[in-house]
Motif scaffolding. Structure first.
Motif, PDB file in Angstrom:
ATOM      1  N   ASP A  15       0.867  -1.287   0.043  1.00  0.00           N
ATOM      2  CA  ASP A  15      -0.089  -0.107   0.127  1.00  0.00           C
ATOM      3  C   ASP A  15       0.947   1.377   0.077  1.00  0.00           C
ATOM      4  O   ASP A  15       1.822   1.516   0.698  1.00  0.00           O
ATOM      5  N   SER A  67      -2.951   3.220  -2.303  1.00  0.00           N
ATOM      6  CA  SER A  67      -3.023   2.390  -3.508  1.00  0.00           C
ATOM      7  C   SER A  67      -2.167   1.199  -3.460  1.00  0.00           C
ATOM      8  O   SER A  67      -1.003   1.551  -2.935  1.00  0.00           O
ATOM      9  N   ASP A  68      -2.510   0.034  -3.741  1.00  0.00           N
ATOM     10  CA  ASP A  68      -1.793  -1.176  -4.042  1.00  0.00           C
ATOM     11  C   ASP A  68      -1.163  -1.066  -5.203  1.00  0.00           C
ATOM     12  O   ASP A  68      -1.392  -1.037  -6.418  1.00  0.00           O
ATOM     13  N   TYR A 123      -0.882  -1.221 -14.380  1.00  0.00           N
ATOM     14  CA  TYR A 123       0.066   0.083 -14.431  1.00  0.00           C
ATOM     15  C   TYR A 123       1.169   0.038 -15.629  1.00  0.00           C
ATOM     16  O   TYR A 123       1.764   1.251 -15.999  1.00  0.00           O
TER      17      TYR A 123
END
Length: 244
Positions: A94, A98-99, A195
């Motif tokens: 985290d 956000s992970d 991502y």
């Protein structure tokens, strides 16, 4: 636990600050630079100095004495692509809610450089190299560190030893920063695919014994950051096409 010994010459060269930092070094998972075997029993510190760097390494008592080795004025420490043995731990951590997909690189042998300055500051040799490559010193695990151009991580599912997942990380010059296996936790691949990058951290964290204890691993990583022992950057990651 290895018993670290330093000769009077080494102590004089390191100075008070260097000695204090040297005392903090955890050699539990270290490797002798002479025989490449794990550091056990009595361990001697060897300092190679010359030019603008001082290179600190460790040897078994049976492999050599604690000493200062004077190098030429053009002496510089080796870079990661020159063959430092490293472990790689993957985690989902985290960052401010956000992970994020994270990779943590650690040298098997704890190797340091000391800037030739009055402070005698010890820095992990790989972390020092990464700072020169645009990585950032990380003090808190909140936001992901900035990205670095042309660093690429290639995931090789099922192509590591014993069918494990493989990972290849290349620097901008095409040098192999890391090649080996990595154990990917649940959700890591999906986040990396979303991502198209992962956070690469490097430092002396001690995750080898903690990788299956998420809370303890996160605590160790945060402690390394607070101690100024962690650098990081976002690097591009991907996998080759299935038919490649």
């Amino acid at each position: 636990m290895p018993d670290l010994r330093m000769s009077p010459e080494v102590r004089a060269l390191l100075g008070p600050e260097g000695l204090a930092r040297a005392a903090e070094v955890d050699l539990t998972n270290g490797q002798c630079v002479t025989c490449r075997q794990p550091l056990t029993g009595t361990v001697n510190m060897v300092v190679r100095t010359g030019g603008t760097f001082t290179h600190v390494v460790y040897v078994h008592d049976r492999c050599g004495p604690s000493q200062v080795i004077r190098m030429g004025a053009d002496f510089v420490p080796a870079t990661p692509a020159d063959g430092y043995a490293m472990t790689m731990t993957a985690a989902v951590l985290d960052h401010d809610g956000s992970d994020l997909p994270v990779l943590v690189a650690e040298t098997v042998g704890k190797v340091y450089v000391i800037s030739d300055s009055p402070t005698g500051e010890l820095t992990n040799v790989v972390a020092s190299h990464l700072l020169e490559q645009g990585f950032t010193l990380v003090s808190r695990l909140r936001q992901a560190p900035p990205s670095v151009a042309e660093w690429v991580g290639v995931l090789l599912p099922g192509q590591g030893p014993d069918g494990s997942d493989g990972l290849l990380i290349l620097d901008p010059d095409g040098g192999r920063f890391f090649t080996g296996s990595v154990e990917l936790p649940e959700g890591w691949l999906q986040l990396a695919a979303r991502y198209r990058w992962a956070v690469l951290y490097c430092g002396n964290v001690g995750l080898a014994e903690l990788r299956h204890d998420g809370k303890a691993a996160t605590k160790a990583l945060r402690a390394a950051a607070q101690a100024g022992q962690l650098v990081g950057a976002r690097i591009a990651v991907g996998a080759p096409p299935a038919d490649a």
